[in-house]
Design a protein around this motif. Structure first.
Motif, PDB file in Angstrom:
ATOM      1  N   SER A 474     -18.930 -10.965 -11.929  1.00 45.43           N
ATOM      2  CA  SER A 474     -18.081  -9.775 -12.087  1.00 45.43           C
ATOM      3  C   SER A 474     -18.478  -8.983 -13.336  1.00 45.43           C
ATOM      4  O   SER A 474     -18.414  -7.747 -13.346  1.00 45.43           O
ATOM      5  N   LYS A 477     -21.532  -7.074 -12.422  1.00 45.28           N
ATOM      6  CA  LYS A 477     -21.179  -5.984 -11.514  1.00 45.28           C
ATOM      7  C   LYS A 477     -20.544  -4.828 -12.279  1.00 45.28           C
ATOM      8  O   LYS A 477     -20.827  -3.657 -12.017  1.00 45.28           O
ATOM      9  N   ALA A 482     -22.367  -2.259  -8.232  1.00 52.67           N
ATOM     10  CA  ALA A 482     -22.356  -3.166  -7.074  1.00 52.67           C
ATOM     11  C   ALA A 482     -23.753  -3.397  -6.511  1.00 52.67           C
ATOM     12  O   ALA A 482     -24.055  -4.473  -5.971  1.00 52.67           O
ATOM     13  N   THR A 485     -25.588  -6.469  -7.998  1.00 53.45           N
ATOM     14  CA  THR A 485     -25.097  -7.828  -7.695  1.00 53.45           C
ATOM     15  C   THR A 485     -24.917  -8.077  -6.204  1.00 53.45           C
ATOM     16  O   THR A 485     -24.397  -9.131  -5.830  1.00 53.45           O
ATOM     17  N   SER A 486     -25.331  -7.137  -5.364  1.00 52.55           N
ATOM     18  CA  SER A 486     -25.081  -7.314  -3.920  1.00 52.55           C
ATOM     19  C   SER A 486     -25.773  -8.564  -3.384  1.00 52.55           C
ATOM     20  O   SER A 486     -25.184  -9.324  -2.593  1.00 52.55           O
ATOM     21  N   GLU A 489     -24.004 -11.701  -4.723  1.00 51.30           N
ATOM     22  CA  GLU A 489     -22.757 -11.931  -3.984  1.00 51.30           C
ATOM     23  C   GLU A 489     -23.052 -12.476  -2.593  1.00 51.30           C
ATOM     24  O   GLU A 489     -22.298 -13.297  -2.060  1.00 51.30           O
TER      25      GLU A 489
END
Length: 758
Positions: A474, A477, A482, A485-486, A489
């Motif tokens: 987090s 991110k 986003a 870190t896509s 994740e």
């Protein structure tokens, strides 16, 4: 007996013209004559005449009183009588002569006083100054008493005559004209005062009351600036100029700073005790200029680095306080601090031998400088920005390496077995690491190494805390968006989906007639999310192979069109071993399990036989058997004994193996990251950068249709600066590549302009 003459004024009584009788009569008279008559009242009393010698007699009496005051004798007449005499003379228009006589008498007395300051008996400085002070004090007392007698003169004649000085001001002007403006007297007075102040600056005890009184005299006489202040400031400049030069060579910087601070305090005390407030600005400026401004660069070059390195907060606070007083002081201090940070930080980043300790040293250095900012530099915004710029400068001196080491440092802290006491401490550490992360330019390099280490933690179950992992994710991110870190994740998502798939698979196995004797757990990884793992070969025992085939059929029946590629290098097993001391459970890698399972059928095997049976790559096999035969938990024995694995070595199952634990984890010996692996990771990052540059160029050209070379380069810098630093040569190469592939073309009329090819 002296005779007192009082002026007799007519005493008019109020006449009441009221009453009906008078008014009526007046009205009747007016009516008869036809006009009103005025009532006139005349003073028939004569004004008394003064004696012929009244002025001379009265002045002689007043003169006698003034002389008695000047000679410190008792006055013959009462003050009331003298005051009345002054009033009488003023009322009979003798005020001007009375003022002139008083002024002449005062001047004669003051002139007589100046002769006493020119004799040899007052050659001593202290005697002279005390005599001058006594003379001044006496003069002030005398003028106060004289003014009390001549107060009526002061309040009538003086007030009505703008060009005439008041009695008090006349006394000051007389003293100034005939005493203090005398060249010799004034020079001896000011020289004596400067000498006393010089003695006090040298550490001697002096009479501050005497200094205060004489300086107050100069102020009252309005010659403080002209006679004293200029010479005083010149003497101050000379003193501190010489002192600054001398002490800067004799003392170290902390001692010099303490001396300057003490000097400033001493001058503030002088201003408080005896110097006039008007001198404050120039006096403090003189001290600051001669002791700080003139030596600022030398002072910072000589001692700033040492103070910062040793974290001497008290001296740094004092340094900040002192340099903030002078022009450009904080600018020079900020520049010196920035230079130190760059130089010190560069030694941490550039030294390849300290790569393993790089991040820890950077964190400690950042904490060290942050404490100095808070405790010494008052969290100065400009200093904070200089600190950030300095960190960003030196941390990128060595391209890509700091990003890699930060990723590996995070891996050591998030891996199981780390020594961080609590989650709160781990969270604080991650926040500090994120500060360093903001400084690095190669964030894509960080992502590549972070992804590789995260994959190992997730697949091998080595993550210390899932909450800590997600908290770090987090933070990344929030910092990078986003898109950054896509894929990370997606890795967590794959692990969650794999758990659901395994639950379904175990239910599938439970419904079979003959459930397998082995327990299988599989993680399904999406190729785009995870690091690229090269395909490797390993020969599995029949039971393992059958179960693997069963899962393969099960998964493909649920997800048609997909392909599974097994990665035995990432597998791990739990074996149950029968030793002489009893059963033990061994937690090993899949490669270690394949080697150990061979000893169910053979008691002795050579290295070549193990490789032929398992099909494990040679170098990987050497590390595997070395971990089993040469480590702390030696479940097999090597013949001959030794730490290295060589061709022809034999291995025997160790039935004598003992261990205090029932479940034993035998770690696989990990190769240090080779230069080839390092280059491979960097090459993948470089390829990704090329793809991102290409995509950015096409995106810009598709929107603009036509663009000059300089504007295109500027747009690319703007879009890519948050991801990584680019060089003009790299951008030019990618532009040429896209031209070759017909994504864009050069304008025929302007070679420096590109056109988008739809």
């Amino acid at each position: 007996m002296a005779e007192t003459v009082q002026s007799k004024r007519p005493n008019f009584s109020a006449i009441n013209l009221g009453g009906n009788g008078i008014n009526a009569g007046a009205s009747q008279a007016a009516s008869k004559s036809g006009s009103a008559k005025k009532l006139v009242i005349k003073n028939l009393r004569e004004r008394p005449k003064l004696p012929e010698n009244y002025q001379e007699v009265t002045w002689s009496k007043l003169k006698e009183a003034v002389l008695a005051i000047q000679q410190s004798r008792s006055i013959t007449y009462s003050l009331e009588e003298l005051y009345q005499a002054v009033e009488n003379m003023c009322n009979h228009k003798m005020a001007a002569q009375l003022y002139a006589n008083l002024k002449a008498l005062t001047e004669a007395h003051v002139k007589q006083q100046v002769l006493g300051f020119l004799g040899d008996e007052l050659a001593d400085r202290d005697l002279f100054l005390r005599a001058m002070n006594e003379c001044w004090q006496n003069h002030c007392r005398q003028m106060i008493m004289v003014r009390s007698i001549f107060l009526y003169l002061d309040r009538t004649y003086v007030l009505q005559s703008p060009a005439v000085l008041s009695i008090w001001d006349m006394g000051l002007d007389t003293f100034r004209t005939h005493v203090i403006t005398d060249e010799l007297v004034q020079n001896r007075t000011v020289t004596g005062l400067l000498s006393l102040i010089g003695c006090e600056r040298a550490g001697e005890a002096v009479d501050r009351i005497l200094l205060k009184s004489l300086l107050r005299m100069l102020c009252d006489l309005q010659i403080y600036q002209a006679a004293f202040e200029d010479r005083f400031l010149q003497a101050t400049d000379r003193l501190y100029a010489a002192e600054g030069q001398r002490l800067l060579h004799e003392r170290d910087v902390p001692q010099y700073l303490a001396h300057v601070d003490r000097r400033l305090q001493e001058e503030h005390e002088r201003l408080l005790y005896y110097l006039d407030a008007s001198t404050r600005r120039m006096l403090i400026y003189s001290v600051e200029k001669q002791l700080i401004s003139e030596h600022l660069v030398t002072l910072l070059q000589k001692g700033l680095d040492q103070l910062l390195e040793q974290g001497r907060h008290q001296e740094l606070r004092l340094l900040y306080s002192l340099v903030s007083r002078v022009k450009n002081g904080l600018v020079e201090l900020g520049t010196g601090m920035s230079t130190y940070v760059k130089k010190r930080g560069r030694t941490i980043v550039v030294d390849e031998e300290k790569d393993r300790a790089m991040v820890q040293e950077l964190l400690e250095f950042k904490d060290h400088m942050d404490n100095i900012m808070v405790q010494c530099f008052q969290n100065n915004d400009k200093f904070m920005q200089l600190l950030r710029d300095a960190f960003e400068n030196f941390i990128n001196q060595r391209q890509n390496k700091p990003a890699e080491m930060i990723a590996k440092y995070i891996d050591t802290k998030l891996r199981s077995g780390n020594k961080e006491a609590t989650e709160e401490e781990l969270e604080r550490l991650m926040d500090k690491i994120m500060v360093l992360f903001r400084f690095i330019h190669g964030k894509d390099v960080f992502e590549a190494f972070y992804k590789k280490d995260l994959a190992k933690r997730l697949l091998l179950g080595k993550s210390a805390s899932v909450d800590a992992e997600k908290s770090m994710l987090s933070k990344l991110k929030q910092e990078c968006g986003a898109g950054f870190t896509s894929k990370l994740e997606g890795m967590f998502k794959d692990m969650e989906l794999s758990k659901d798939i395994m639950l379904t698979f175990k239910q599938h196995l439970a419904n079979q007639r003959k459930p397998p004797s082995l327990d299988l757990n599989v993680n399904i990884l999406t190729m785009g999310y995870w690091p690229t793992y090269p395909p490797v070969e390993a020969h599995l025992p029949p039971d393992m192979f059958t179960l693997q085939k069963t899962f393969n059929e099960f998964y493909l029946s649920k997800h048609s069109g997909r392909k599974l590629q097994w990665q035995p290098s990432l597998g791990h097993c739990l074996l149950r071993g029968n030793f002489k001391c009893g059963y033990k459970e061994l937690h090993v890698s899949l490669y270690q399990a394949l080697v150990l399972l061979l000893f169910n059928d053979s008691t002795e095997l050579t290295l070549e036989e193990v490789q032929a049976s398992t099909k494990i790559e040679k170098d990987e096999l050497r590390r595997t058997v070395q971990s089993l035969a040469c480590g702390k938990a030696r479940v097999i024995q090597k013949v001959p004994r030794g730490k290295d694995i060589n061709p022809g070595d034999k291995f025997v199952f160790n039935r004598e193996f003992t261990h205090q634990l029932y479940r034993i984890k035998i770690n696989q010996i990990q190769l240090k990251e080779t230069m080839e692996e390092q280059k491979d990771t960097e090459e993948r990052v470089f390829q990704d950068r090329q793809y991102q540059i290409d995509a950015a160029i096409v995106r810009i050209m598709k929107m603009r249709k036509s663009l000059s070379h300089s504007l295109l380069i500027s747009e690319l810098y703007h879009q890519l600066k948050s991801q990584f630093q680019v060089k003009p040569t790299d951008l030019k190469k990618r532009i040429e590549s896209l031209i070759d592939r017909d994504y864009m073309e050069r304008d025929k009329d302007s070679p420096n302009t590109y056109n988008y090819v739809a």
